[in-house]
Scaffold this active site. Structure first.
Site, PDB file in Angstrom:
ATOM      1  N   PHE A  96      -4.072  -2.636   1.746  1.00  0.00           N
ATOM      2  CA  PHE A  96      -4.668  -3.066   3.015  1.00  0.00           C
ATOM      3  C   PHE A  96      -5.017  -4.550   2.982  1.00  0.00           C
ATOM      4  O   PHE A  96      -4.724  -5.296   3.935  1.00  0.00           O
ATOM      5  CB  PHE A  96      -5.914  -2.234   3.310  1.00  0.00           C
ATOM      6  N   ARG A 105      -5.455  -0.651  -1.926  1.00  0.00           N
ATOM      7  CA  ARG A 105      -4.183   0.075  -1.808  1.00  0.00           C
ATOM      8  C   ARG A 105      -3.230  -0.606  -0.824  1.00  0.00           C
ATOM      9  O   ARG A 105      -2.489   0.038  -0.094  1.00  0.00           O
ATOM     10  CB  ARG A 105      -4.429   1.537  -1.423  1.00  0.00           C
ATOM     11  N   HIS A 145      -9.616  10.796 -17.629  1.00  0.00           N
ATOM     12  CA  HIS A 145      -9.105  10.399 -16.316  1.00  0.00           C
ATOM     13  C   HIS A 145      -9.949  10.963 -15.178  1.00  0.00           C
ATOM     14  O   HIS A 145     -10.174  10.285 -14.169  1.00  0.00           O
ATOM     15  CB  HIS A 145      -7.650  10.856 -16.188  1.00  0.00           C
ATOM     16  N   TYR A 179       0.746   9.516 -14.767  1.00  0.00           N
ATOM     17  CA  TYR A 179       1.638   8.680 -13.973  1.00  0.00           C
ATOM     18  C   TYR A 179       3.107   9.000 -14.255  1.00  0.00           C
ATOM     19  O   TYR A 179       3.608   8.767 -15.352  1.00  0.00           O
ATOM     20  CB  TYR A 179       1.375   7.201 -14.250  1.00  0.00           C
ATOM     21  N   SER A 226      -7.259  -0.302  -7.759  1.00  0.00           N
ATOM     22  CA  SER A 226      -7.003  -0.509  -6.320  1.00  0.00           C
ATOM     23  C   SER A 226      -7.834  -1.665  -5.763  1.00  0.00           C
ATOM     24  O   SER A 226      -8.478  -1.542  -4.716  1.00  0.00           O
ATOM     25  CB  SER A 226      -7.272   0.775  -5.530  1.00  0.00           C
ATOM     26  N   PRO A 227      -7.816  -2.828  -6.434  1.00  0.00           N
ATOM     27  CA  PRO A 227      -8.671  -3.944  -6.019  1.00  0.00           C
ATOM     28  C   PRO A 227      -8.221  -4.623  -4.728  1.00  0.00           C
ATOM     29  O   PRO A 227      -8.999  -5.377  -4.134  1.00  0.00           O
ATOM     30  CB  PRO A 227      -8.585  -4.909  -7.201  1.00  0.00           C
TER      31      PRO A 227
END
Length: 334
Positions: free
Chosen positions: A210, A208, A125, A55, A204-205
């Site tokens: 949406f 992302r 990862h 990151y 990403s719960p």
């Protein structure tokens, strides 16, 4: 903040994914803004913080290390190796490399950036498919014995790979994308985690962004936003999925919560051992996310949510062909 178990640790029921503060979703906020958000998370009772060497090519670990230095003994620190930035003549590029010598190097560099002597949970990862998973996990187990890391995790792996890895060294956690619109873990990995005693960590719960309900026009995404390379965020496919949002937002109003809270509450109700790690650059969104621990959903509401948004009603794969080839996650039959 309610709590859940992460391997041997007791942590907040919702953790903080720190990637957004340095990486992936357009221009990152200023470092002082990122530190303020992490400190607000501490105020809200968050005790699990997730970062990675990848990151910001190390800048996120530097940020997280600075922000949490005075609180190190009160939190569970998670990072990842095996996918990091490597310098080439034309710039720094993302490279997946699970060789033992690379994992040792990644770990030492992460320890330095985080300003700590040991990482509580260290994930592979991505499984480097050129290297047997047993070799990569064997190297991580050496790091456990050396006192560099305490527990081992895996990211984006299949149940088969998880079992092979677990035979070498106990796996404390598996991290994979999971939300109403990405249900792949339900194929086999959730069951394997339960059988092996590994905690499932959902990244990403809120799909992302949406499932937050605010993103209606994907043409507004920054040029360097990673979602631009994701099939579900192409103009036509996103437009095809938008009709799901209206009914979904109606259900959030019915539940007395925000759309993001509904997405997180669904996960929390779905599995009492699962831990979601939403990320954000916005303190208001952070506060909104963490309040999801208090949202109650009935079995009937759970069923309606799952019938509305699932692998059959959502259009498009989550990754493009290249990124899909880099993960080991099971896919639903087409």
């Amino acid at each position: 903040m309610k709590q859940r178990q992460l391997g041997p640790y007791i942590v907040s029921a919702i953790g903080l994914g720190c990637m957004n503060l340095s990486h992936a979703y357009g221009a990152p906020p200023a470092p002082e803004v990122g530190e303020a958000l992490i400190h607000r998370a501490l105020d809200l009772g968050v005790t699990m913080f997730d970062t990675a060497a990848l990151y910001g090519f190390g800048t996120n670990e530097l940020l997280v290390g600075r922000a949490l230095k005075a609180h190190r003994s009160q939190i569970t620190l998670c990072s990842k190796g095996g996918m990091a930035g490597v310098s080439f003549p034309d710039g720094v590029k993302r490279v997946i490399d699970g060789r033992p010598e690379t994992l040792r190097k990644n770990c030492e560099e992460s320890l330095s950036r985080l300003g700590t002597d040991v990482i509580d949970l260290y994930y592979l990862h991505r499984w480097d498919k050129q290297v047997p998973i047993e070799d990569s996990v064997g190297a991580l187990s050496d790091l456990v014995r050396a006192g560099k890391i305490r527990e081992i995790g895996l990211s984006e792996v299949s149940a088969t790979t998880l079992r092979k890895a677990h035979a070498v060294h106990p796996i404390a956690a598996v991290q994979t994308e999971y939300s109403l619109w990405t249900r792949n873990p339900e194929i086999a990995v959730l069951k394997a985690c339960e059988e092996l005693g590994a905690t499932f960590v959902a990244f990403s719960p809120v799909a992302r962004g949406f499932l937050c309900g605010d993103l209606r026009d994907v043409s507004t995404l920054a040029a360097n936003d990673i979602r631009r390379a994701m099939p579900r965020f192409s103009l036509d496919t996103y437009a095809a999925n938008l009709p799901l949002l209206d009914a979904y937002q109606n259900m959030a109003r019915e539940a007395g919560c925000t759309p993001a809270q509904l997405a997180l509450a669904w996960l929390l109700h779905k599995d009492s051992k699962l831990i979601p790690i939403p990320g954000t650059q916005n303190i208001h969104h952070l506060e909104d996310n963490m309040a999801a621990v208090d949202v109650a959903l009935s079995p009937e509401q759970m069923q309606r949510l799952e019938a509305l948004i699932n692998q059959q009603t959502v259009k498009g794969p989550r990754y493009n062909a290249l990124n899909a080839s880099e993960v080991d996650t099971e896919e639903f039959a087409s």
